[in-house]
Scaffold this motif. Structure first.
Motif: not given
Length: 70
Positions: A54-57, A64-66
Motif C-alpha cells: 500500500l505504501t509503495a502504491t 505520477l501526480d507530481a
C-alpha cells in the motif's frame, strides 16, 4: 496364576505412568504454543507485506501526480 505385585512396585509403576502422561501433556501444550506462534508470525509478515504494498502504491501515485502537474 497371577502374582500379586508389591505395593511399592505398583506405586512406582503408577508414578511412571503419571509422569509419562504429564510429559505427553506438556509436549502437546508446547506444540500448540509453537503452532500459535508460527501462525502469529505468518499473519504479521502478511500484514507487513500488505502495508509495504500500500505504501509503495501511494508513493507511485503521488510521484505520477507530481509528474503530471509539472
Amino acid at each position: 496364576m497371577t502374582r500379586k505385585q508389591h505395593p511399592a512396585a505398583r506405586s512406582r509403576k503408577v508414578q511412571e505412568l503419571v509422569d509419562d502422561l504429564d510429559m505427553r501433556e506438556w509436549w502437546e501444550t508446547e506444540r500448540a504454543q509453537a503452532r500459535r506462534e508460527d501462525a502469529t508470525t505468518r499473519l504479521l509478515h502478511t500484514l507487513a507485506w500488505c502495508v509495504a504494498a500500500l505504501t509503495a502504491t501511494l508513493v507511485i501515485i503521488t510521484l505520477l501526480d507530481a509528474v503530471r502537474r509539472v
